[in-house]
Design a protein around this motif. Structure first.
Motif, short mmCIF file in Angstrom:
data_model
loop_
_atom_site.label_atom_id
_atom_site.label_comp_id
_atom_site.label_asym_id
_atom_site.label_seq_id
_atom_site.Cartn_x
_atom_site.Cartn_y
_atom_site.Cartn_z
N SER A 573 16.34 -14.45 -1.78
CA SER A 573 16.47 -13.09 -1.27
C SER A 573 15.33 -12.68 -0.34
O SER A 573 15.35 -11.60 0.24
CB SER A 573 16.51 -12.09 -2.43
OG SER A 573 17.43 -12.50 -3.41
N ILE A 574 14.30 -13.52 -0.26
CA ILE A 574 13.09 -13.10 0.47
C ILE A 574 13.03 -13.73 1.87
O ILE A 574 13.25 -14.93 2.02
CB ILE A 574 11.83 -13.51 -0.34
CG1 ILE A 574 11.81 -12.74 -1.66
CG2 ILE A 574 10.55 -13.29 0.45
CD1 ILE A 574 10.64 -13.08 -2.57
N ILE A 575 12.70 -12.87 2.86
CA ILE A 575 12.46 -13.49 4.17
C ILE A 575 10.98 -13.63 4.47
O ILE A 575 10.57 -14.54 5.16
CB ILE A 575 13.13 -12.75 5.36
CG1 ILE A 575 13.06 -11.24 5.19
CG2 ILE A 575 14.52 -13.25 5.61
CD1 ILE A 575 13.50 -10.52 6.45
N GLU A 576 10.20 -12.72 3.94
CA GLU A 576 8.77 -12.81 4.22
C GLU A 576 8.01 -12.16 3.08
O GLU A 576 8.51 -11.27 2.41
CB GLU A 576 8.44 -12.09 5.52
CG GLU A 576 7.06 -12.39 6.01
CD GLU A 576 6.74 -11.75 7.37
OE1 GLU A 576 5.87 -12.28 8.04
OE2 GLU A 576 7.36 -10.72 7.70
N SER A 577 6.77 -12.63 2.87
CA SER A 577 5.99 -12.00 1.82
C SER A 577 4.51 -12.05 2.16
O SER A 577 4.09 -12.83 3.02
CB SER A 577 6.24 -12.72 0.48
OG SER A 577 5.62 -13.98 0.52
N ALA A 578 3.75 -11.20 1.48
CA ALA A 578 2.30 -11.25 1.60
C ALA A 578 1.73 -10.95 0.22
O ALA A 578 2.19 -10.04 -0.46
CB ALA A 578 1.81 -10.23 2.61
N VAL A 579 0.77 -11.74 -0.17
CA VAL A 579 0.21 -11.61 -1.52
C VAL A 579 -1.25 -11.21 -1.40
O VAL A 579 -1.99 -11.78 -0.60
CB VAL A 579 0.33 -12.96 -2.27
CG1 VAL A 579 -0.30 -12.86 -3.66
CG2 VAL A 579 1.79 -13.38 -2.37
N VAL A 580 -1.64 -10.22 -2.19
CA VAL A 580 -3.06 -9.82 -2.19
C VAL A 580 -3.56 -9.71 -3.63
O VAL A 580 -2.78 -9.70 -4.58
CB VAL A 580 -3.30 -8.47 -1.47
CG1 VAL A 580 -2.93 -8.55 0.00
CG2 VAL A 580 -2.56 -7.33 -2.17
N ALA A 581 -4.87 -9.62 -3.75
CA ALA A 581 -5.49 -9.45 -5.06
C ALA A 581 -5.58 -7.97 -5.39
O ALA A 581 -5.86 -7.15 -4.53
CB ALA A 581 -6.89 -10.04 -5.03
N LYS A 582 -5.32 -7.65 -6.65
CA LYS A 582 -5.56 -6.29 -7.13
C LYS A 582 -6.49 -6.41 -8.34
O LYS A 582 -6.26 -7.26 -9.20
CB LYS A 582 -4.22 -5.65 -7.52
CG LYS A 582 -4.39 -4.26 -8.12
CD LYS A 582 -3.05 -3.60 -8.43
CE LYS A 582 -3.31 -2.41 -9.33
NZ LYS A 582 -2.47 -1.27 -9.07
N ARG A 648 -4.22 -4.63 0.53
CA ARG A 648 -5.09 -4.50 -0.66
C ARG A 648 -5.30 -3.02 -1.00
O ARG A 648 -5.37 -2.65 -2.16
CB ARG A 648 -6.45 -5.17 -0.39
CG ARG A 648 -6.43 -6.67 -0.63
CD ARG A 648 -7.83 -7.27 -0.65
NE ARG A 648 -8.41 -7.36 0.67
CZ ARG A 648 -8.30 -8.42 1.48
NH1 ARG A 648 -7.65 -9.49 1.07
NH2 ARG A 648 -8.84 -8.43 2.68
N MET A 649 -5.37 -2.18 0.04
CA MET A 649 -5.57 -0.75 -0.21
C MET A 649 -4.29 -0.10 -0.74
O MET A 649 -4.36 0.77 -1.60
CB MET A 649 -6.07 -0.08 1.06
CG MET A 649 -7.43 -0.66 1.45
SD MET A 649 -8.21 0.18 2.80
CE MET A 649 -8.97 1.54 1.94
N VAL A 650 -3.15 -0.55 -0.24
CA VAL A 650 -1.88 -0.04 -0.79
C VAL A 650 -1.80 -0.43 -2.27
O VAL A 650 -1.45 0.39 -3.12
CB VAL A 650 -0.67 -0.62 -0.02
CG1 VAL A 650 0.64 -0.19 -0.69
CG2 VAL A 650 -0.70 -0.20 1.45
N ALA A 651 -2.17 -1.66 -2.57
CA ALA A 651 -2.07 -2.15 -3.95
C ALA A 651 -2.86 -1.28 -4.92
O ALA A 651 -2.44 -1.05 -6.05
CB ALA A 651 -2.54 -3.61 -4.02
N VAL A 652 -4.03 -0.80 -4.49
CA VAL A 652 -4.83 0.03 -5.40
C VAL A 652 -4.59 1.52 -5.19
O VAL A 652 -5.13 2.35 -5.92
CB VAL A 652 -6.36 -0.26 -5.29
CG1 VAL A 652 -6.65 -1.68 -5.72
CG2 VAL A 652 -6.88 0.00 -3.89
N GLY A 653 -3.77 1.86 -4.18
CA GLY A 653 -3.43 3.27 -3.96
C GLY A 653 -4.52 4.04 -3.23
O GLY A 653 -4.62 5.25 -3.37
N ASP A 654 -5.34 3.34 -2.48
CA ASP A 654 -6.42 3.99 -1.73
C ASP A 654 -5.94 4.29 -0.31
O ASP A 654 -5.64 3.39 0.47
CB ASP A 654 -7.64 3.05 -1.71
CG ASP A 654 -8.82 3.65 -0.98
OD1 ASP A 654 -8.66 4.72 -0.35
OD2 ASP A 654 -9.91 3.05 -1.05
#
Ligand code: WT7
Length: 678
Positions: A573-582, A648-654
Motif C-alpha cells: 500500500s505504500i509508495i514512499e516513506s520517511a522514518v525518523v527518531a522520536k 522529527r519536529m512533527v513527530a514530537v509536535g514541536d
C-alpha cells in the motif's frame, strides 16, 4: 540543569586504593605516554600475551586516514604471529595455571537452570568442536555464520573458529530469517551453527526454524549452505547425562517446538561432539589476519560487515577490560549484552577471557520471572562488576526501587553502561539505587567499529559527571570538528572524530572498500569520523550527544532509517516513506514512520498493524515502529531531498519549525501536523 552545575562524583575510596590506575595524575601520565610513545606503550602490553613470533618494534603501527593520498590502512604489530584462542584459553590453563577456575557461570532463562564451565573444560570443548569444524572441510580464512542463543555452546563455537583461523560472523539471535539470510550470503558462509530454540521470558523461540528460513532464502538466490550444526538446547536430549564435562543441568526440555530436518545438511552438535577428539592444534595467524566479521547498520541502509583483526583486537579488548573494569583475579563479572552484539564479542568473550576472568552469562530477559532478575543473579553469584545498557536501566527504573533493594547487592563495586547516551536520571538511579551510592559508574562510549572502549572513566581514577563519558582511553585521540572540518579546541560542540587508530579499531568493511571510505573517512579527510556528535565542557569532559547521521538508537540497537524505509517500500500500500527518531522514555529513541499511500488505499488500524508487522518480520522485533503516520506528501527540498529535520519536529509536535523556505511546497507541513499520531 547545564553540565557545569552537575555534581561531580569522586572515585569510591575502596576502589581507588587498589586500582590499576589510582588517580587522575596516574591516568594523565599513562595517557600522555600512550600518545607520545604509542609503540613502546602497546609493545609492553603486547609482550604479556603469547606470540609464536613477537611483533618487532619496527613498523609496529602504520596507518593512513586520508584516502586521497593512498588507500585507508590500519595495521598494528603486523609481523607478529599469534592465536587468539590460544591466548584466551591455553594460556590460562598452561601458563597462568587457572584451568580449574570457572570461566563462565551460565544462568538459564528459568532460574532453576544453571551450569558452569572451567577454563580447562572449555578448552576441551573448544578443541572438540574445532575438530568438528575441520571435519566439515573448514580451514583458515573460511567464514562461518553463528545464530545462537546465550548458551555456553555459543562461546565454544566462536572460540573453535578462532582456534582454526576461521572467520566467525555471529548474527544476533533476535534477527529475522531475512536479515540472517542476507548476512550469511554477504559473508558466503557455507556453514551455520545454530540451536533448536531458546526461552526468552515465557516465550519459546524456534531458532532452528528461522535458520531454515534463512538457508532457504540463500538457496533461492543461488547460495548454498552446506552444513547446519544444531545445538540441542530446549528439545529432549537423547544423550542426557553423558555430557558430564560441562556440569550441565541444561534447560527444561520441551516438546512444544517443531522444525524440519534435512538429512545430510543438518547435524546435531552433541552427536558430532561425541565422536570428536579433544586434542586440536591451533592455527598460528598473522597479526593482521581477520578474526571476525560483525554486521552493523549502515546509514545507506546496507548492513556493514565490520572486520576486526587478530592481534590488535585481542590486545585492545584485554587492556580496556583490565582498566575500565579494574580487573582483579577474584572478580565475578556479569555483562548482560548478547554475544551477538559487539559488546558480547569484546566484553563477554574475548576481553574477560584474555584476563582469565570469571563471568556470568545469562540466557533470559531482565523481567522474568520478575523485574528483580538481574539483581537476583548479582546476589546468587556475588557479582562485583556489572555491565548493562541505559535502556535496561530505564526499563527497570519504572518498576520502582523495591525490585532492586530486596536483593543483596553488597558485592557490587563497578557498574558499567554502554549503547547510548545515559541520561542523568538513569545514571543517578544506577548509582544511588543499584549501587547504593558505593559503586563507581563507568559510562563507556564506543562502537562496533571501534572494537573496544574509546571514551570512558577509569573507576579508580576519574571523577565522574552523570551523563558524561568523560575522557579518552589510552592511545585514543578524539577531536571535535566543525561542519567545515575545523578542530574545535576547548569548550564546544561538534562531530566526534579520531586522529589516529588504536589497536582494536576495525580494519575494513568486509569486501567493500568504498563503503568503508565513504562511511568514515570521506567527510573529514585525515580523521576517523564515528557518526556521533559530542560536546566538551569547561573541565574538558566529553558528552556524547548522539548520532548526527541518519541512524537511530532504539534500546541500544543501532538502526538505519534507510534500511527501515527500504523494508517499507515492499509494503503493497505504500509508495514512499520517511522514518525518523522520536525520543522514548525507555528505549531512548523509537521509530516514527511517515507513509505515503498509493491512490485509493485506506489508512486504518489494519494497515498500521500490517506495516508494523512487516518491519518486525523483515528486520527484527526491536526494529518495530511505535508510530505510523499518514503523509499525503513528504516535505522535500526543490532538489527532492526529504527534510527529516521537519519530520522529527512533527513527530514530537514541536511547531517551531523555523525556516522552511527551501521546501518545494510549504503547505505539506500543516497537513502533517493535522495527521500527527500520539
Ligand atoms: C553507537 C554504536 C558499543 C557497543 C554497543 C553499541 C552509541 C554507544 C554510548 C555511550 C553515548 C553511545 C553511539 C555509537 N553509543 N555507547 N556510552 N554514550 N552513546 O554498538 O551498535 O555499534 O552502536 O552507540 O551512537 O555510535 P553499536
Amino acid at each position: 540543569m547545564s553540565s557545569e552545575e552537575i555534581d561531580i562524583y569522586q572515585p569510591p575510596h575502596h576502589i581507588q586504593t587498589n586500582a590499576h590506575c589510582k588517580s587522575m595524575r596516574d591516568y594523565e601520565a599513562m595517557y600522555k605516554d600512550s600518545i607520545e610513545n604509542p609503540t613502546d606503550f602497546w609493545h609492553k602490553i603486547a609482550q604479556t600475551f603469547y606470540w609464536k613470533k613477537l611483533p618487532s618494534l619496527e613498523n609496529f603501527s602504520t596507518y593512513n586516514f586520508n584516502s586521497s593520498r593512498s588507500p585507508i590502512t590500519i595495521k598494528w604489530m603486523s609481523d607478529g604471529i599469534t592465536n587468539v584462542c590460544y591466548n584466551v584459553l591455553d594460556r590460562n590453563v598452561y601458563e597462568r595455571k587457572i584451568g580449574d577456575k570457572v570461566a563462565f557461570y551460565w544462568e538459564g532463562n528459568d532460574p532453576k537452570d544453571s551450569s558452569k564451565i572451567t577454563y580447562a573444560e572449555l578448552l576441551k570443548e573448544v578443541c572438540k568442536f574445532a575438530n568438528v569444524l575441520k571435519s566439515k572441510g573448514l580451514t583458515r580464512g573460511d567464514r562461518v555464520a553463528i545464530y545462537m542463543p546465550m548458551i555456553v555452546e555459543l562461546l565454544v563455537a566462536m572460540l573453535a573458529c578462532a582456534r582454526l583461523g576461521i572467520i566467525h560472523s555471529i548474527v544476533f539471535g533476535g534477527y529475522s530469517k531475512e536479515s540472517l539470510g542476507n548476512r550469511i550470503q554477504a559473508a558466503r558462509a557455507a556453514v551455520i551453527i545454530t540451536a533448536d530454540g531458546t526461552w526468552r521470558g515465557d516465550k519459546l523461540l524456534n531458532i532452528k526454524e528461522v535458520a531454515d528460513g534463512a538457508i532457504d532464502s540463500c538457496a533461492s538466490s543461488g547460495f548454498k549452505v552446506e552444513h547446519c550444526i544444531v545445538v540441542r538446547h530446549v528439545t529432549a536430549n537423547h544423550n542426557a547425562g553423558e555430557n558430564a564435562d560441562m556440569d550441565k543441568i541444561g534447560c527444561r526440555p520441551t516438546n512444544k517446538i517443531q522444525f524440519s530436518w534435512q538429512a545430510g545438511r543438518d547435524v546435531w552438535y552433541d552427536d558430532e561432539m561425541s565422536r570428536a577428539s579433544d586434542i586440536c592444534d591451533v592455527q598460528w595467524m598473522d597479526a593482521e589476519d581477520p578474526l571476525f566479521i560483525l554486521y552493523t547498520s549502515g546509514s545507506t541502509g546496507r548492513p556493514k560487515g565490520i572486520m576486526h583483526s587478530q592481534a590488535g583486537y585481542m590486545v585492545y579488548v584485554a587492556t580496556t577490560f583490565k582498566y575500565v573494569f579494574d580487573y582483579k583475579e577474584d572478580d565475578v563479572y556479569f555483562c548482560t549484552a548478547d554475544i551477538g552484539w559487539i559488546t558480547g564479542h569484546s566484553y563477554v568473550c574475548y576481553g574477560p577471557m584474555a584476563n582469565g576472568a570469571t563471568s556470568v552469562i545469562f540466557e533470559g530477559v531482565p523481567f522474568f520471572p520478575d523485574s528483580s532478575r538481574y539483581w537476583q543473579i548479582v546476589e546468587k553469584y556475588k557479582v562485583n562488576k556489572f555491565y548493562t545498557a541505559p535502556t535496561a536501566i530505564r526499563a527497570l527504573m519504572k518498576f520502582g526501587d523495591d525490585f532492586v533493594t530486596r536483593c543483596d547487592r553488597s558485592s557490587l563495586e563497578i557498574l558499567g553502561s554502554v549503547g547510548e547516551p545515559i541520561n542523568s536520571e538513569a545514571w543517578l538511579w544506577y548509582h544511588n539505587v543499584v549501587g547504593a551510592g558505593r559503586c563507581a559508574i563507568v559510562d563507556t562510549f564506543w562502537q562496533t567499529e571501534t572494537g573496544g572502549h574509546l571514551i570512558t572513566p577509569l573507576p579508580g581514577a576519574t571523577p565522574t559527571k552523570p551523563g558524561s563519558a568523560t575522557f579518552p582511553f589510552f592511545g585514543v585521540e578524539p577531536v571535535l570538528l566543525s561542519e567545515d572540518g575545523h578542530v574545535i579546541e576547548g569548550q564546544g560542540e561538534g562531530h566526534l572524530a579520531f586522529k589516529r587508530p588504536w589497536p582494536g579499531m576495525m580494519r575494513a568493511i568486509y569486501e567493500n572498500y568504498s563503503q568503508f571510505v565513504s562511511s568514515y573517512f570521506k567527510k573529514f579527510p585525515g580523521y576517523y569520523a564515528c557518526g556521533d556528535g559530542a560536546r566538551r565542557d569547561k573541565d574538558g569532559y566529553l558528552w556524547i550527544t548522539g548520532r548526527i547521521d541518519d541512524m537511530l538508537n532504539v534500546s541500544g540497537h543501532l538502526i538505519s532509517t534507510a534500511e527501515v524505509e527500504s523494508v517499507l517500500a515492499h509494503h503493497p500500500s505504500i509508495i514512499e516513506s520517511a522514518v525518523v527518531a522520536k525520543p522514548h522514555k525507555v528505549k531512548g529513541e523509537c521509530l516514527y514512520c511517515f507513509v505515503t499511500l498509493k491512490n485509493g488505499e485506506k489508512f486504518d488500524k489494519e494497515l498500521v498493524a500490517s506495516i508494523k508487522n512487516l518491519v518486525r518480520v523483515k528486520m527484527a522485533p526491536f526494529a518495530q515502529p511505535d508510530y505510523i503516520q499518514e503523509a499525503p506528501s513528504l516535505p522535500k527540498t526543490r532538489s527532492g531531498k526529504i527534510m527529516r529535520r521537519i519530520l522529527r519536529m512533527v513527530a514530537v509536535g514541536d511547531r517551531n519549525i523555523g525556516d522552511t523556505s527551501t521546501l518545494a511546497d510549504e503547505s505539506v507541513i500543516e497537513e502533517l501536523f493535522r495527521l500527527r499520531v500520539e
